[in-house]
Design a protein around this motif. Structure first.
Motif, PDB file in Angstrom:
ATOM      1  N   ILE A 233       0.838  -1.208   0.000  1.00 40.79           N
ATOM      2  CA  ILE A 233       0.000   0.000   0.000  1.00 40.79           C
ATOM      3  C   ILE A 233       0.871   1.257   0.000  1.00 40.79           C
ATOM      4  CG2 ILE A 233      -1.750   1.290   1.289  1.00 40.79           C
ATOM      5  CD1 ILE A 233      -2.631  -1.453   2.472  1.00 40.79           C
ATOM      6  N   THR A 234       1.910   1.257   0.840  1.00 33.78           N
ATOM      7  CA  THR A 234       2.769   2.446   0.917  1.00 33.78           C
ATOM      8  C   THR A 234       3.472   2.693  -0.410  1.00 33.78           C
ATOM      9  OG1 THR A 234       4.636   1.166   1.799  1.00 33.78           O
ATOM     10  CG2 THR A 234       3.149   2.159   3.404  1.00 33.78           C
ATOM     11  N   LEU A 235       3.927   1.606  -1.047  1.00 30.32           N
ATOM     12  CA  LEU A 235       4.615   1.767  -2.337  1.00 30.32           C
ATOM     13  C   LEU A 235       3.653   2.278  -3.399  1.00 30.32           C
ATOM     14  CD1 LEU A 235       7.146   1.493  -4.054  1.00 30.32           C
ATOM     15  CD2 LEU A 235       6.534  -0.900  -4.477  1.00 30.32           C
ATOM     16  N   ASP A 236       2.433   1.765  -3.387  1.00 37.43           N
ATOM     17  CA  ASP A 236       1.445   2.184  -4.383  1.00 37.43           C
ATOM     18  C   ASP A 236       1.148   3.681  -4.260  1.00 37.43           C
ATOM     19  OD1 ASP A 236      -0.702   1.284  -6.424  1.00 37.43           O
ATOM     20  OD2 ASP A 236      -1.832   2.460  -4.939  1.00 37.43           O
ATOM     21  N   ILE A 237       0.922   4.126  -3.031  1.00 34.59           N
ATOM     22  CA  ILE A 237       0.629   5.559  -2.834  1.00 34.59           C
ATOM     23  C   ILE A 237       1.853   6.405  -3.219  1.00 34.59           C
ATOM     24  CG2 ILE A 237       0.080   7.342  -1.120  1.00 34.59           C
ATOM     25  CD1 ILE A 237      -1.515   5.189   0.410  1.00 34.59           C
ATOM     26  N   ALA A 238       3.037   5.929  -2.842  1.00 34.56           N
ATOM     27  CA  ALA A 238       4.265   6.686  -3.127  1.00 34.56           C
ATOM     28  C   ALA A 238       4.510   6.806  -4.633  1.00 34.56           C
ATOM     29  CB  ALA A 238       5.461   6.029  -2.445  1.00 34.56           C
ATOM     30  N   LEU A 239       4.287   5.722  -5.362  1.00 34.32           N
ATOM     31  CA  LEU A 239       4.487   5.766  -6.812  1.00 34.32           C
ATOM     32  C   LEU A 239       3.475   6.705  -7.464  1.00 34.32           C
ATOM     33  CD1 LEU A 239       5.201   1.984  -7.562  1.00 34.32           C
ATOM     34  CD2 LEU A 239       6.825   3.896  -7.718  1.00 34.32           C
ATOM     35  N   ARG A 240       2.259   6.694  -6.955  1.00 32.88           N
ATOM     36  CA  ARG A 240       1.248   7.627  -7.471  1.00 32.88           C
ATOM     37  C   ARG A 240       1.655   9.070  -7.176  1.00 32.88           C
ATOM     38  NH1 ARG A 240      -3.588   4.952  -8.711  1.00 32.88           N
ATOM     39  NH2 ARG A 240      -3.597   2.767  -8.074  1.00 32.88           N
ATOM     40  N   LEU A 241       2.225   9.281  -5.981  1.00 38.30           N
ATOM     41  CA  LEU A 241       2.674  10.634  -5.624  1.00 38.30           C
ATOM     42  C   LEU A 241       3.824  11.074  -6.524  1.00 38.30           C
ATOM     43  CD1 LEU A 241       2.751  13.159  -3.876  1.00 38.30           C
ATOM     44  CD2 LEU A 241       4.039  11.870  -2.150  1.00 38.30           C
ATOM     45  N   ARG A 242       4.762  10.162  -6.774  1.00 38.84           N
ATOM     46  CA  ARG A 242       5.872  10.522  -7.666  1.00 38.84           C
ATOM     47  C   ARG A 242       5.353  10.912  -9.044  1.00 38.84           C
ATOM     48  NH1 ARG A 242      10.668   6.378  -9.258  1.00 38.84           N
ATOM     49  NH2 ARG A 242       8.950   5.293 -10.268  1.00 38.84           N
ATOM     50  N   HIS A 243       4.388  10.137  -9.517  1.00 47.19           N
ATOM     51  CA  HIS A 243       3.810  10.433 -10.822  1.00 47.19           C
ATOM     52  C   HIS A 243       3.190  11.839 -10.829  1.00 47.19           C
ATOM     53  CE1 HIS A 243       1.994   9.744 -14.706  1.00 47.19           C
ATOM     54  NE2 HIS A 243       0.796  10.000 -14.223  1.00 47.19           N
ATOM     55  N   LEU A 244       2.471  12.152  -9.771  1.00 44.44           N
ATOM     56  CA  LEU A 244       1.841  13.474  -9.683  1.00 44.44           C
ATOM     57  C   LEU A 244       2.888  14.581  -9.600  1.00 44.44           C
ATOM     58  CD1 LEU A 244      -1.104  12.670  -7.242  1.00 44.44           C
ATOM     59  CD2 LEU A 244      -1.305  13.384  -9.639  1.00 44.44           C
TER      60      LEU A 244
ATOM     61  N   THR B 184       3.297  23.479 -16.748  1.00 48.07           N
ATOM     62  CA  THR B 184       3.774  24.818 -16.406  1.00 48.07           C
ATOM     63  C   THR B 184       2.636  25.780 -16.071  1.00 48.07           C
ATOM     64  OG1 THR B 184       3.789  25.329 -18.766  1.00 48.07           O
ATOM     65  CG2 THR B 184       5.874  24.639 -17.781  1.00 48.07           C
ATOM     66  N   LYS B 185       1.408  25.255 -16.018  1.00 47.58           N
ATOM     67  CA  LYS B 185       0.266  26.151 -15.777  1.00 47.58           C
ATOM     68  C   LYS B 185       0.133  26.517 -14.297  1.00 47.58           C
ATOM     69  CE  LYS B 185      -2.478  24.447 -19.657  1.00 47.58           C
ATOM     70  NZ  LYS B 185      -3.128  23.161 -19.923  1.00 47.58           N
ATOM     71  N   GLY B 186       0.809  25.781 -13.422  1.00 50.64           N
ATOM     72  CA  GLY B 186       0.688  26.078 -11.994  1.00 50.64           C
ATOM     73  C   GLY B 186       1.475  25.072 -11.183  1.00 50.64           C
ATOM     74  N   GLY B 187       1.274  25.115  -9.888  1.00 52.77           N
ATOM     75  CA  GLY B 187       1.934  24.152  -9.018  1.00 52.77           C
ATOM     76  C   GLY B 187       3.429  24.386  -8.918  1.00 52.77           C
ATOM     77  N   GLY B 188       4.177  23.317  -8.661  1.00 58.98           N
ATOM     78  CA  GLY B 188       5.604  23.446  -8.392  1.00 58.98           C
ATOM     79  C   GLY B 188       6.461  22.701  -9.383  1.00 58.98           C
ATOM     80  N   SER B 189       7.755  22.719  -9.095  1.00 58.86           N
ATOM     81  CA  SER B 189       8.745  22.015  -9.896  1.00 58.86           C
ATOM     82  C   SER B 189       9.561  21.164  -8.924  1.00 58.86           C
ATOM     83  CB  SER B 189       9.624  23.045 -10.610  1.00 58.86           C
ATOM     84  OG  SER B 189      10.608  22.404 -11.379  1.00 58.86           O
ATOM     85  N   TRP B 190       9.690  19.878  -9.206  1.00 67.76           N
ATOM     86  CA  TRP B 190      10.197  18.947  -8.197  1.00 67.76           C
ATOM     87  C   TRP B 190      11.293  18.036  -8.724  1.00 67.76           C
ATOM     88  CZ3 TRP B 190       7.601  20.156  -3.777  1.00 67.76           C
ATOM     89  CH2 TRP B 190       6.347  20.753  -3.919  1.00 67.76           C
ATOM     90  N   ASP B 191      12.283  17.823  -7.854  1.00 60.69           N
ATOM     91  CA  ASP B 191      13.229  16.730  -8.031  1.00 60.69           C
ATOM     92  C   ASP B 191      12.833  15.673  -7.012  1.00 60.69           C
ATOM     93  OD1 ASP B 191      14.909  17.283 -10.066  1.00 60.69           O
ATOM     94  OD2 ASP B 191      16.469  18.217  -8.838  1.00 60.69           O
ATOM     95  N   VAL B 192      12.478  14.496  -7.460  1.00 65.40           N
ATOM     96  CA  VAL B 192      11.949  13.484  -6.552  1.00 65.40           C
ATOM     97  C   VAL B 192      12.937  12.341  -6.363  1.00 65.40           C
ATOM     98  CG1 VAL B 192       9.991  11.974  -6.063  1.00 65.40           C
ATOM     99  CG2 VAL B 192       9.652  14.033  -7.426  1.00 65.40           C
ATOM    100  N   LEU B 193      13.178  12.006  -5.109  1.00 66.18           N
ATOM    101  CA  LEU B 193      13.948  10.807  -4.780  1.00 66.18           C
ATOM    102  C   LEU B 193      13.043   9.859  -4.012  1.00 66.18           C
ATOM    103  CD1 LEU B 193      16.856   9.425  -4.543  1.00 66.18           C
ATOM    104  CD2 LEU B 193      16.813  10.301  -2.210  1.00 66.18           C
ATOM    105  N   MET B 194      13.005   8.600  -4.452  1.00 66.33           N
ATOM    106  CA  MET B 194      12.282   7.568  -3.710  1.00 66.33           C
ATOM    107  C   MET B 194      13.312   6.738  -2.945  1.00 66.33           C
ATOM    108  SD  MET B 194       8.913   7.524  -4.908  1.00 66.33           S
ATOM    109  CE  MET B 194       8.331   5.823  -4.965  1.00 66.33           C
TER     110      MET B 194
END
Ligand SMILES: [Zn+2]
Length: 343
Positions: A167-178, A186-196
């Motif tokens: 479950i934790t991996l599934d949510i985390a992978l979905r978060l990384r995707h988001l 570029t219409k809004g939000g942020g810019s991210w460098d993601v490390l899992m």
């Protein structure tokens, strides 16, 4: 890693050359080796004026140094959360423990040009981590580390035929995707460098998770977990920061994560808490640990087992990270859009 390396190169004053070379060798080593082979110091933080830097040696203490020190510096314990004020002060958290529990926690200050820490004075302003200045066209990415709890031989909590690690991996992978969608959009939000800390069903030790985040120079750390209890009556969502951090950046991240998690699933609100969890103690940046729900609860399991609900939780975490880092709340999914006050 290449960008980090380029940055290290560009920020190399001659005076502290040996140390920078040291880090450069390390950066090269890190780039070439799996993350388990960290041997030497890494830069974990630097203030914008170049007045102070923080280095972390896995297995030892955090070293805070200034260019004019010529390499000498002050050793801070890991988990002391160094923070750089614009006036050159370095603030950190000093804790007293008896080997089991934290007895007290206070904010200490290193004034510019001194190596004798003092307690924060009454009424003296503490300044938190500052995100990089953002202006239109500024593409500075915020480094965020996502930590899916457990994995591999460690299944975590078990209930209703489900394992926490999945479950934790599934949510985390979905978060990384988001987070990636948010970066591309570029219409809004942020810019991210993601490390899992893991993106597969593998075992990763707790200190190793923290070391990965520290070496990455993460500006936020989010550990995702699922709760359990001996009785099926326990249910709800709770979110943690490290002991004594409730009023600091770690507590602010925790509060944002908790608020969005409650909004996402609407489970019982068990509140925000502090705990001496290893990943919170050993990480050198604001860190939160989310207990999404109870795998042993017939109420919570409805959400935990539902892929749609997991996606909603991941979106909630994205919102929390956006808000924590000063971005506007933004749903980057193609079908989504700006979520303003109407939400
Ligand atoms: Zn867990």
């Amino acid at each position: 890693m290449l960008r980090e390396l380029a940055w290290l190169l560009s920020a190399t004053p001659l005076r502290t050359f040996p140390m920078r070379i040291h880090a450069l060798v390390l950066a090269l080593t890190l780039a070439a080796l799996p993350a388990t082979s960290q041997e030497t110091s890494v830069l974990v933080a630097r203030d914008e004026q170049g007045a102070a830097e923080a280095w972390l040696s896995p297995g030892s203490d955090l070293l805070v140094t200034r260019p004019e020190d010529g390499g000498s510096g002050v050793f801070l314990e890991r988990g002391s959360f160094p923070r750089f004020a614009p006036d050159g002060r370095v603030l950190y958290t000093e804790t007293l423990d008896d080997g089991h529990e934290i007895l007290s926690s206070r904010t200490m200050v290193l004034d510019p040009g001194t190596r004798s820490p003092r307690p924060l004075r009454r009424g003296e302003r503490e300044l938190e981590y500052r995100r990089p200045p953002l202006s239109p066209g500024d593409t500075t990415a915020v480094r965020v580390c996502i930590d899916p709890g457990h994995g591999g031989t460690d299944p975590g909590a078990i209930g209703f035929g489900l394992q926490e690690k999945d479950i934790t991996l599934d949510i985390a992978l979905r978060l990384r995707h988001l987070l990636r969608l948010d970066t591309w959009n570029t219409k809004g939000g942020g810019s991210w460098d993601v490390l899992m800390t893991r993106d597969d069903d593998v075992y990763v030790g707790l200190s190793q998770r923290a070391n990965l985040a520290n070496a990455f120079g993460a500006q936020s750390f989010l550990s995702i977990h699922v709760n359990s209890f001996s009785s099926s009556s326990a249910n709800g969502t709770e979110t943690y920061c490290y002991l004594g951090q409730s009023l600091n950046a770690g507590g602010m991240l925790r509060n944002a994560v908790h608020e969005e998690a409650i909004r996402a699933w609407g489970l019982r609100n068990r509140g925000v808490k502090e705990a001496n969890f290893a990943v919170l103690r050993l990480t050198a940046m604001p860190a939160a640990l989310a207990e999404t729900g109870f795998i042993t609860s017939p109420i919570d399991i409805v959400k935990l087992q539902d892929p749609e609900a997991r996606a909603e939780m991941a979106l909630g975490y994205l919102f929390a990270l956006q808000l924590h880092h000063g971005f506007q709340m933004f749903d980057p999914r193609p079908s989504g859009g700006f979520l303003g006050l109407a939400r």
